[in-house]
Design a protein around this motif. Structure first.
Motif, PDB file in Angstrom:
ATOM      1  N   VAL A 135     -17.290 -33.466   1.103  1.00  0.00           N
ATOM      2  CA  VAL A 135     -17.816 -33.241  -0.245  1.00  0.00           C
ATOM      3  C   VAL A 135     -17.619 -34.477  -1.099  1.00  0.00           C
ATOM      4  CG1 VAL A 135     -17.508 -30.742  -0.286  1.00  0.00           C
ATOM      5  CG2 VAL A 135     -15.625 -32.213  -0.989  1.00  0.00           C
ATOM      6  N   PRO A 136     -18.397 -34.629  -2.131  1.00  0.00           N
ATOM      7  CA  PRO A 136     -19.624 -33.903  -2.411  1.00  0.00           C
ATOM      8  C   PRO A 136     -20.728 -34.318  -1.441  1.00  0.00           C
ATOM      9  CG  PRO A 136     -19.314 -35.639  -4.041  1.00  0.00           C
ATOM     10  CD  PRO A 136     -18.103 -35.636  -3.167  1.00  0.00           C
ATOM     11  N   GLN A 137     -21.484 -33.345  -1.032  1.00  0.00           N
ATOM     12  CA  GLN A 137     -22.616 -33.582  -0.136  1.00  0.00           C
ATOM     13  C   GLN A 137     -23.877 -33.180  -0.878  1.00  0.00           C
ATOM     14  OE1 GLN A 137     -22.573 -31.382   3.539  1.00  0.00           O
ATOM     15  NE2 GLN A 137     -24.581 -32.114   4.150  1.00  0.00           N
ATOM     16  N   THR A 138     -24.834 -34.093  -0.945  1.00  0.00           N
ATOM     17  CA  THR A 138     -26.074 -33.870  -1.688  1.00  0.00           C
ATOM     18  C   THR A 138     -27.248 -33.868  -0.728  1.00  0.00           C
ATOM     19  OG1 THR A 138     -25.122 -35.068  -3.548  1.00  0.00           O
ATOM     20  CG2 THR A 138     -27.497 -34.717  -3.589  1.00  0.00           C
ATOM     21  N   LEU A 139     -28.115 -32.866  -0.865  1.00  0.00           N
ATOM     22  CA  LEU A 139     -29.326 -32.769  -0.063  1.00  0.00           C
ATOM     23  C   LEU A 139     -30.489 -32.481  -0.999  1.00  0.00           C
ATOM     24  CD1 LEU A 139     -27.016 -30.711   1.640  1.00  0.00           C
ATOM     25  CD2 LEU A 139     -28.529 -31.665   3.333  1.00  0.00           C
ATOM     26  N   LEU A 140     -31.573 -33.213  -0.850  1.00  0.00           N
ATOM     27  CA  LEU A 140     -32.761 -33.001  -1.668  1.00  0.00           C
ATOM     28  C   LEU A 140     -33.896 -32.537  -0.770  1.00  0.00           C
ATOM     29  CD1 LEU A 140     -34.194 -33.245  -4.434  1.00  0.00           C
ATOM     30  CD2 LEU A 140     -34.726 -35.617  -3.821  1.00  0.00           C
ATOM     31  N   PHE A 141     -34.493 -31.411  -1.143  1.00  0.00           N
ATOM     32  CA  PHE A 141     -35.603 -30.838  -0.397  1.00  0.00           C
ATOM     33  C   PHE A 141     -36.864 -30.935  -1.238  1.00  0.00           C
ATOM     34  CE2 PHE A 141     -31.761 -28.904   1.129  1.00  0.00           C
ATOM     35  CZ  PHE A 141     -31.935 -28.836   2.500  1.00  0.00           C
ATOM     36  N   ASP A 142     -37.983 -31.295  -0.597  1.00  0.00           N
ATOM     37  CA  ASP A 142     -39.248 -31.368  -1.326  1.00  0.00           C
ATOM     38  C   ASP A 142     -39.820 -29.964  -1.509  1.00  0.00           C
ATOM     39  OD1 ASP A 142     -40.460 -30.696   1.122  1.00  0.00           O
ATOM     40  OD2 ASP A 142     -41.285 -32.696   1.444  1.00  0.00           O
ATOM     41  N   SER A 143     -41.002 -29.868  -2.092  1.00  0.00           N
ATOM     42  CA  SER A 143     -41.595 -28.559  -2.386  1.00  0.00           C
ATOM     43  C   SER A 143     -41.990 -27.782  -1.131  1.00  0.00           C
ATOM     44  CB  SER A 143     -42.802 -28.723  -3.313  1.00  0.00           C
ATOM     45  OG  SER A 143     -43.762 -29.568  -2.717  1.00  0.00           O
ATOM     46  N   GLN A 144     -42.098 -28.465   0.015  1.00  0.00           N
ATOM     47  CA  GLN A 144     -42.396 -27.772   1.266  1.00  0.00           C
ATOM     48  C   GLN A 144     -41.119 -27.373   2.007  1.00  0.00           C
ATOM     49  OE1 GLN A 144     -44.167 -30.896   0.665  1.00  0.00           O
ATOM     50  NE2 GLN A 144     -45.645 -29.547  -0.327  1.00  0.00           N
ATOM     51  N   GLY A 145     -39.965 -27.726   1.465  1.00  0.00           N
ATOM     52  CA  GLY A 145     -38.698 -27.374   2.092  1.00  0.00           C
ATOM     53  C   GLY A 145     -38.194 -28.408   3.078  1.00  0.00           C
ATOM     54  N   ASN A 146     -38.800 -29.600   3.089  1.00  0.00           N
ATOM     55  CA  ASN A 146     -38.366 -30.672   3.989  1.00  0.00           C
ATOM     56  C   ASN A 146     -37.219 -31.451   3.360  1.00  0.00           C
ATOM     57  OD1 ASN A 146     -40.544 -30.144   5.837  1.00  0.00           O
ATOM     58  ND2 ASN A 146     -41.886 -31.196   4.402  1.00  0.00           N
ATOM     59  N   LEU A 171     -29.548 -29.598  -3.477  1.00  0.00           N
ATOM     60  CA  LEU A 171     -28.417 -28.775  -3.040  1.00  0.00           C
ATOM     61  C   LEU A 171     -27.178 -29.655  -2.976  1.00  0.00           C
ATOM     62  CD1 LEU A 171     -27.228 -26.174  -1.702  1.00  0.00           C
ATOM     63  CD2 LEU A 171     -28.059 -27.063   0.455  1.00  0.00           C
ATOM     64  N   VAL A 172     -26.083 -29.184  -3.576  1.00  0.00           N
ATOM     65  CA  VAL A 172     -24.839 -29.950  -3.585  1.00  0.00           C
ATOM     66  C   VAL A 172     -23.702 -29.045  -3.133  1.00  0.00           C
ATOM     67  CG1 VAL A 172     -23.196 -31.238  -4.985  1.00  0.00           C
ATOM     68  CG2 VAL A 172     -25.628 -31.411  -5.461  1.00  0.00           C
ATOM     69  N   TYR A 173     -22.972 -29.508  -2.127  1.00  0.00           N
ATOM     70  CA  TYR A 173     -21.740 -28.825  -1.709  1.00  0.00           C
ATOM     71  C   TYR A 173     -20.577 -29.528  -2.401  1.00  0.00           C
ATOM     72  CZ  TYR A 173     -24.471 -26.588   1.969  1.00  0.00           C
ATOM     73  OH  TYR A 173     -25.396 -25.850   2.655  1.00  0.00           O
ATOM     74  N   TYR A 174     -19.682 -28.754  -3.013  1.00  0.00           N
ATOM     75  CA  TYR A 174     -18.578 -29.321  -3.773  1.00  0.00           C
ATOM     76  C   TYR A 174     -17.353 -28.423  -3.667  1.00  0.00           C
ATOM     77  CZ  TYR A 174     -19.035 -25.686  -7.279  1.00  0.00           C
ATOM     78  OH  TYR A 174     -19.042 -24.473  -7.903  1.00  0.00           O
ATOM     79  N   ILE A 175     -16.226 -28.959  -4.094  1.00  0.00           N
ATOM     80  CA  ILE A 175     -15.028 -28.144  -4.324  1.00  0.00           C
ATOM     81  C   ILE A 175     -14.461 -28.539  -5.681  1.00  0.00           C
ATOM     82  CG2 ILE A 175     -14.438 -27.643  -1.922  1.00  0.00           C
ATOM     83  CD1 ILE A 175     -12.469 -29.910  -1.932  1.00  0.00           C
ATOM     84  N   ASP A 176     -13.824 -27.586  -6.339  1.00  0.00           N
ATOM     85  CA  ASP A 176     -13.332 -27.822  -7.697  1.00  0.00           C
ATOM     86  C   ASP A 176     -12.096 -28.701  -7.764  1.00  0.00           C
ATOM     87  OD1 ASP A 176     -15.164 -26.422  -9.408  1.00  0.00           O
ATOM     88  OD2 ASP A 176     -14.374 -24.547  -8.616  1.00  0.00           O
ATOM     89  N   ASP A 177     -11.408 -28.897  -6.639  1.00  0.00           N
ATOM     90  CA  ASP A 177     -10.176 -29.693  -6.679  1.00  0.00           C
ATOM     91  C   ASP A 177     -10.316 -31.026  -5.959  1.00  0.00           C
ATOM     92  OD1 ASP A 177     -10.317 -28.542  -4.194  1.00  0.00           O
ATOM     93  OD2 ASP A 177      -8.277 -27.788  -4.169  1.00  0.00           O
ATOM     94  N   SER A 178     -11.472 -31.644  -6.069  1.00  0.00           N
ATOM     95  CA  SER A 178     -11.726 -32.956  -5.487  1.00  0.00           C
ATOM     96  C   SER A 178     -12.065 -33.943  -6.604  1.00  0.00           C
ATOM     97  CB  SER A 178     -12.898 -32.882  -4.505  1.00  0.00           C
ATOM     98  OG  SER A 178     -13.454 -34.155  -4.276  1.00  0.00           O
TER      99      SER A 178
END
Length: 194
Positions: free
Chosen positions: A125-136, A73-80
């Motif tokens: 931003v940008p903020q990156t989050l990685l979740f495993d297959s169990q949602g952790n 999951l990545v949070y971003y904005i187009d003008d950064s």
């Protein structure tokens, strides 16, 4: 040459339209898409990542968790400028891991108060989050991170060996788009191929 007053009016209208088009074209400034500024240029994934298909995301984080598939999951904005630079990293990772990991970019500008898509958003931003297959949540970062750092977080999900830092190099295609390459390993000796 026009003979009747009606033909003269049509010619004058055509001339007026042509003059307006020329005048508007003369006044228009050329569009510049720049990687290192905080101006809005359009969809950053299409312009800077060569992958306009990332937006809108195919699935939500909730759907990824329900399906048991890891999600980035990545949070971003187009003008950064940081997000613009990071778009190439994300697009490159999606090319290699897009069949095993859902890539879910959320534009912060589209989040509404109480929107479940913004539940992990920290305000930067940008903020990156990685979740495993169990949602952790297994990886989290803020800012334009090196591709090897994010790739190694993904590789850890699948118990793959990490990529050493510096092995993947940025390779500019043009002024605004960047790809990544790995050095080619030498071909094995002929006797080893037998």
């Amino acid at each position: 040459m026009p003979n009747s007053p009606l033909q003269i009016m049509l010619w004058l209208r055509l001339l007026l339209v042509a003059l307006c088009v020329v005048f508007i074209g003369w006044l228009s400034l050329p569009a510049y898409a720049l990687l290192n500024d905080d101006r809005y240029d359009g969809n950053i994934f299409a312009l800077y990542g060569s992958n306009g298909g990332m937006v809108p995301p195919r699935v939500s984080l909730k759907q990824a968790k329900e399906q048991g598939i890891p999600a980035l999951l990545v949070y971003y904005i187009d003008d950064s400028s940081d997000c613009k630079k990071y778009a190439a990293t994300l697009a490159n990772l999606q090319v290699r891991y897009g069949r095993a990991v859902y890539f879910i970019p959320y534009s912060v500008d589209s989040l509404l108060p109480g929107d479940e898509r913004g539940q992990y958003y920290s305000g930067r931003v940008p903020q990156t989050l990685l979740f495993d297959s169990q949602g952790n949540l297994v990886y989290q970062s803020i800012g334009n991170r090196p591709i090897t750092e994010v790739e190694n977080a993904i590789r850890a999900l699948f118990q793959l060996d990490p990529v050493p830092p510096g092995v993947i190099k940025a390779k500019p295609f043009n002024e605004i788009q960047t790809g990544f390459s790995r050095p080619r390993s030498p071909a094995p000796p002929a006797e080893a191929q037998l």
